[in-house]
Design a protein around this motif. Sequence first.
Motif, PDB file in Angstrom:
ATOM      1  N   LYS A  79      27.896  70.018  -5.861  1.00 44.74           N
ATOM      2  CA  LYS A  79      28.544  71.058  -6.682  1.00 44.74           C
ATOM      3  C   LYS A  79      30.031  71.276  -6.344  1.00 44.74           C
ATOM      4  CE  LYS A  79      24.528  73.777  -8.041  1.00 44.74           C
ATOM      5  NZ  LYS A  79      23.408  73.128  -7.320  1.00 44.74           N
ATOM      6  N   ALA A  80      30.650  70.331  -5.633  1.00 44.89           N
ATOM      7  CA  ALA A  80      32.081  70.459  -5.296  1.00 44.89           C
ATOM      8  C   ALA A  80      32.847  69.591  -6.287  1.00 44.89           C
ATOM      9  CB  ALA A  80      32.329  69.972  -3.883  1.00 44.89           C
ATOM     10  N   ILE A  81      33.635  70.228  -7.140  1.00 46.57           N
ATOM     11  CA  ILE A  81      34.213  69.498  -8.290  1.00 46.57           C
ATOM     12  C   ILE A  81      35.137  68.349  -7.874  1.00 46.57           C
ATOM     13  CG2 ILE A  81      36.093  71.191  -8.718  1.00 46.57           C
ATOM     14  CD1 ILE A  81      35.543  70.522 -11.766  1.00 46.57           C
ATOM     15  N   VAL A  82      36.082  68.610  -6.962  1.00 47.39           N
ATOM     16  CA  VAL A  82      37.045  67.554  -6.614  1.00 47.39           C
ATOM     17  C   VAL A  82      36.324  66.382  -5.941  1.00 47.39           C
ATOM     18  CG1 VAL A  82      39.101  66.986  -5.269  1.00 47.39           C
ATOM     19  CG2 VAL A  82      38.958  69.167  -6.463  1.00 47.39           C
ATOM     20  N   LEU A  83      35.485  66.703  -4.968  1.00 49.33           N
ATOM     21  CA  LEU A  83      34.776  65.648  -4.227  1.00 49.33           C
ATOM     22  C   LEU A  83      33.901  64.816  -5.157  1.00 49.33           C
ATOM     23  CD1 LEU A  83      34.068  64.398  -1.473  1.00 49.33           C
ATOM     24  CD2 LEU A  83      32.252  66.104  -1.249  1.00 49.33           C
ATOM     25  N   PHE A 232      35.725  67.695   3.993  1.00 50.23           N
ATOM     26  CA  PHE A 232      36.553  67.075   2.965  1.00 50.23           C
ATOM     27  C   PHE A 232      37.930  67.745   2.829  1.00 50.23           C
ATOM     28  CE2 PHE A 232      38.019  66.948  -1.478  1.00 50.23           C
ATOM     29  CZ  PHE A 232      38.205  65.585  -1.588  1.00 50.23           C
ATOM     30  N   SER A 233      38.968  66.903   2.856  1.00 51.87           N
ATOM     31  CA  SER A 233      40.318  67.399   2.534  1.00 51.87           C
ATOM     32  C   SER A 233      41.132  66.236   2.004  1.00 51.87           C
ATOM     33  CB  SER A 233      40.976  67.978   3.786  1.00 51.87           C
ATOM     34  OG  SER A 233      41.217  66.949   4.699  1.00 51.87           O
ATOM     35  N   SER A 238      46.344  60.381  -0.867  1.00 53.79           N
ATOM     36  CA  SER A 238      45.276  60.483  -1.874  1.00 53.79           C
ATOM     37  C   SER A 238      45.846  60.680  -3.268  1.00 53.79           C
ATOM     38  CB  SER A 238      44.354  61.654  -1.555  1.00 53.79           C
ATOM     39  OG  SER A 238      43.968  61.645  -0.221  1.00 53.79           O
ATOM     40  N   TYR A 239      47.011  61.325  -3.317  1.00 54.46           N
ATOM     41  CA  TYR A 239      47.578  61.640  -4.621  1.00 54.46           C
ATOM     42  C   TYR A 239      48.116  60.415  -5.365  1.00 54.46           C
ATOM     43  CZ  TYR A 239      46.972  66.442  -3.149  1.00 54.46           C
ATOM     44  OH  TYR A 239      46.397  67.605  -2.743  1.00 54.46           O
ATOM     45  N   PHE A 240      48.081  59.280  -4.702  1.00 49.83           N
ATOM     46  CA  PHE A 240      48.481  58.042  -5.376  1.00 49.83           C
ATOM     47  C   PHE A 240      47.279  57.351  -6.033  1.00 49.83           C
ATOM     48  CE2 PHE A 240      51.897  58.676  -2.302  1.00 49.83           C
ATOM     49  CZ  PHE A 240      53.008  58.501  -3.121  1.00 49.83           C
ATOM     50  N   LEU A 241      46.083  57.890  -5.815  1.00 49.56           N
ATOM     51  CA  LEU A 241      44.879  57.211  -6.293  1.00 49.56           C
ATOM     52  C   LEU A 241      44.403  57.791  -7.632  1.00 49.56           C
ATOM     53  CD1 LEU A 241      42.997  57.158  -2.861  1.00 49.56           C
ATOM     54  CD2 LEU A 241      44.262  55.267  -3.910  1.00 49.56           C
ATOM     55  N   PRO A 242      44.205  56.948  -8.650  1.00 54.65           N
ATOM     56  CA  PRO A 242      43.807  57.444  -9.976  1.00 54.65           C
ATOM     57  C   PRO A 242      42.559  58.341  -9.961  1.00 54.65           C
ATOM     58  CG  PRO A 242      44.448  55.159 -10.120  1.00 54.65           C
ATOM     59  CD  PRO A 242      44.463  55.500  -8.670  1.00 54.65           C
ATOM     60  N   PRO A 243      41.498  58.025  -9.204  1.00 55.14           N
ATOM     61  CA  PRO A 243      40.344  58.941  -9.240  1.00 55.14           C
ATOM     62  C   PRO A 243      40.693  60.358  -8.778  1.00 55.14           C
ATOM     63  CG  PRO A 243      39.719  56.854  -8.269  1.00 55.14           C
ATOM     64  CD  PRO A 243      41.205  56.827  -8.395  1.00 55.14           C
ATOM     65  N   GLY A 260      52.168  73.426 -10.354  1.00 52.28           N
ATOM     66  CA  GLY A 260      52.944  72.182 -10.413  1.00 52.28           C
ATOM     67  C   GLY A 260      52.126  70.933 -10.127  1.00 52.28           C
ATOM     68  N   ILE A 261      51.394  70.938  -9.015  1.00 54.06           N
ATOM     69  CA  ILE A 261      50.646  69.732  -8.617  1.00 54.06           C
ATOM     70  C   ILE A 261      49.543  69.400  -9.623  1.00 54.06           C
ATOM     71  CG2 ILE A 261      49.036  70.972  -7.053  1.00 54.06           C
ATOM     72  CD1 ILE A 261      50.594  67.626  -6.213  1.00 54.06           C
ATOM     73  N   HIS A 262      48.892  70.448 -10.154  1.00 51.04           N
ATOM     74  CA  HIS A 262      47.829  70.207 -11.126  1.00 51.04           C
ATOM     75  C   HIS A 262      48.385  69.632 -12.432  1.00 51.04           C
ATOM     76  CE1 HIS A 262      45.345  72.604  -8.395  1.00 51.04           C
ATOM     77  NE2 HIS A 262      44.319  72.007  -8.973  1.00 51.04           N
ATOM     78  N   VAL A 263      49.513  70.157 -12.875  1.00 50.08           N
ATOM     79  CA  VAL A 263      50.130  69.649 -14.114  1.00 50.08           C
ATOM     80  C   VAL A 263      50.569  68.197 -13.913  1.00 50.08           C
ATOM     81  CG1 VAL A 263      52.104  69.885 -15.677  1.00 50.08           C
ATOM     82  CG2 VAL A 263      50.819  71.908 -14.974  1.00 50.08           C
ATOM     83  N   LEU A 264      51.127  67.937 -12.730  1.00 47.74           N
ATOM     84  CA  LEU A 264      51.537  66.559 -12.427  1.00 47.74           C
ATOM     85  C   LEU A 264      50.329  65.616 -12.473  1.00 47.74           C
ATOM     86  CD1 LEU A 264      53.805  64.625 -11.425  1.00 47.74           C
ATOM     87  CD2 LEU A 264      53.044  65.153  -9.104  1.00 47.74           C
ATOM     88  N   MET A 265      49.227  66.064 -11.889  1.00 49.44           N
ATOM     89  CA  MET A 265      48.027  65.236 -11.858  1.00 49.44           C
ATOM     90  C   MET A 265      47.470  65.013 -13.270  1.00 49.44           C
ATOM     91  SD  MET A 265      47.325  64.258  -8.769  1.00 49.44           S
ATOM     92  CE  MET A 265      48.990  64.231  -8.193  1.00 49.44           C
ATOM     93  N   ILE A 266      47.536  66.084 -14.094  1.00 45.89           N
ATOM     94  CA  ILE A 266      47.063  65.945 -15.489  1.00 45.89           C
ATOM     95  C   ILE A 266      47.925  64.903 -16.214  1.00 45.89           C
ATOM     96  CG2 ILE A 266      46.868  67.128 -17.725  1.00 45.89           C
ATOM     97  CD1 ILE A 266      46.253  69.722 -16.106  1.00 45.89           C
ATOM     98  N   ALA A 267      49.241  65.014 -16.001  1.00 41.56           N
ATOM     99  CA  ALA A 267      50.149  64.061 -16.646  1.00 41.56           C
ATOM    100  C   ALA A 267      49.850  62.634 -16.196  1.00 41.56           C
ATOM    101  CB  ALA A 267      51.589  64.435 -16.315  1.00 41.56           C
TER     102      ALA A 267
END
Lengths: 556, 257
Positions: A79-83, A232-233, A238-243, A260-267
Amino acid sequence: MDKLVLTFVLAVARLFLQKDVDIDKLKIIVETKLMMDRRRVRVTMKKQSDKEPKNQLLVTQIVYAFFGLMMAGLIFYLKAIVLTMIFLHSYILFMMAMTMITDFSTIMLDTTDNQIILPRPVSSKTLFTARLVHILVYLLQFTLALALFPLIACFVVFGPLVGITAIFTVLFTVAFAVFLTYLLYALVLRFANEEKVKDIISYFQIFMTIFFAVGYQVLPRLINFDAIKRNFSLHTYSYFLPPVWMAITLEAIHDFNFDGIHVLMIALSFMIPAFAFWIMIKFLAPAFAKKLSAMGSSSDASSGKSISKKVHYKKPFEEKLSDLLSTNNTEKAGFELTWKMTARDRLFKMQFYPSLGYLFVFAFIFVFKSGQNIKMLWATLSSTTYFLWFVYLPMFSISSAIMLIAFNENFTASWVYLSSPLRLPGSLISGSLKSLLVKFFLPIFVLLFGFSFYVWGYTIADDFIFGFFNNILIFLLTAHFNSSYLPFSMQPNVKQQTGKFVKVFLQLVIVGALVGLHYVALMLPWMVAALIPFSAVGCYFMFKTIQQYKWIQITT
Amino acid sequence: MSIIQIQDLKKYYGANLVLKGIDLNITAGQIVGYIGPNGAGKSTTIKILSGIISDFEGTATVMGMDVRKDALDIKQKIGYIPEQAALYDVLTPMEYLRFVGKLYNLEDGIINTKSNDLLRLMELHDKADIRMTTFSKGMKQKVLLISGFIHNPEIIFLDEPLSGLDANAVILVKEILGQLKKNGKTIFYSSHIMDVVEKISDRIILIDKGEVKADGSFEELKNNAHLGSLENIFTSLTGGSEQHQSTAQDFINVLKS
């Protein structure tokens, strides 16, 4: 189903396609290819070859759906969304890239339809795009099978908005996987020839088969998901990985967090795969196809070391070995042919090499049984008789080669056995068996002996010597009790002789008796050593028996 | 002196009689062209004489040896090259020739020297160590030809030896066959290329539907049939000439429609 997916793919593809791609012709080409596929047996589905190809596709989809079900279970459990979304998108990225390589490389690398289609009024870009669309039709069906249950889990666990967004992130992940595969092939083709690419594909296929076996059997025993969840952290890399982009995008939707980081990731989630897909259609796929066409047309004068005048034949290692181990020229022929063919024949490598991978899986399962504490077991391992597994495991994996070397796509080349003066064809078989023993059994046996020696010490040396001969004896008896085929002389996928229940039963009894004898002999300190000469004589006798096979005993 | 003798040779495939009692005597040192339409029984005859097929009726001897009883001794002394360029193409030419050489019990040194020289003569020396998967049909056919000659056989049976070869290679093979004949070898070969058969054969045997329809030198066949070329003799004896013309006309009519 194919037609429905094709319509969807074409609708999306229209957004990316260039003007010089003729959609109507592309559709005709893909529809024809799909029709041919329904009449063809897929490469990795040989075991089900007598079934309809359509059923095979269904079988694959069911298998993928089963894996998807496990992933859905994980989403419900953690039930952990990011993981969980990192797991899901990594899994889809890996599976789709691997499926592209293992199942669709033949389509990607096939240049035969250049001669059939390109002389007609069809542009090369239309043909190359048709190939890509053809692959996508299948890939999307596999994606559906793989992602259906995890997506349902997303809907239920994280809400419908996340579920709907996940459909898109999954599709974009597939697009990225296709791009990565093309990129890989483009790179490989830049530095290697077509043959090398095909070799690389077969290694990927072998890896994939082993991955499934290992993944299914071993990973659940090793991975502690609760611990991963606790610890988990995300690291900076990690931010370079598409998943990770995809997972954080879904987290943004779930938490309504658009910093900011979430919008960047969405983009990144949507723009990078879309850009990569566009690059692929615009530049990569045409360049790739151009390179392939060039290779196809120049295959006759293929690259290779050119020898100016005279070929100075330097005996390779296997020929020196065959001189040493073979008793006559026919046996040498069998030894050398088997050695070379097993290294080069893709069908053999595809079917046999994974069984070597299973060897380690079996070792893990038998020795490190489920539920046992690995650290505890390791500490007490030297006081057990588990080394017997290591003594006899190699033979369980290697015995499958006995039947596999009978089959070859070029089986018609075996006319040469019939036209040459072979008095005792058994020598060819014994040469072949010797080759398999030296090439596959011996290295693994030595490796496992080395490991066992480290754990149990010199006291198990006599067990390994006795086991060495027993293994060979089992191998030769297995060959003897199976139908006697000359090496590489039978058509693949032709039903093998069955109904030899008595033979199989007898074979199992002998295997059981030899291993059982070894186990019983462990109770007396001198017994194992005393049995070694008997086993050695048995091997000698079996080799002689096989060498003496007459034509009447050979199955052709 | 007859080096090949066949008497009342019959062969059934199931209920289908493909050879209907053939009688032949072949003299040593001849080049015999064995021609006929597809399915006439050419390959079957060659396989019987090479000791590959043993279930037939009648008698067949090669060099005085019975092809049923002495098949192995015959195989040691003959060369056979099949119609299909079937070989283990993941091997290199050198490796394949070494494999075949071993089956003929040749010594390593002899295999290597001969393979080297023959590959060079066939202009394949620069590909000797390259796997044959990338070879054209003609290149594979050259390797097959070498593998049939490597043990220096007395009689050579060739089933469509020129298939897939380029023009230069065809000329080379024709010359090789001529030289072999001069060295006392007997060559028995089937081919569809009529002008080659016409030019190099001492004797031409035409079979159709399992029966010998014509047998003699090209001159004899020409005089008997009162026709100018072997192609015309072939179509005349196999009943094809008028039928071909009519089919061709029908083809054009369909195109125009």
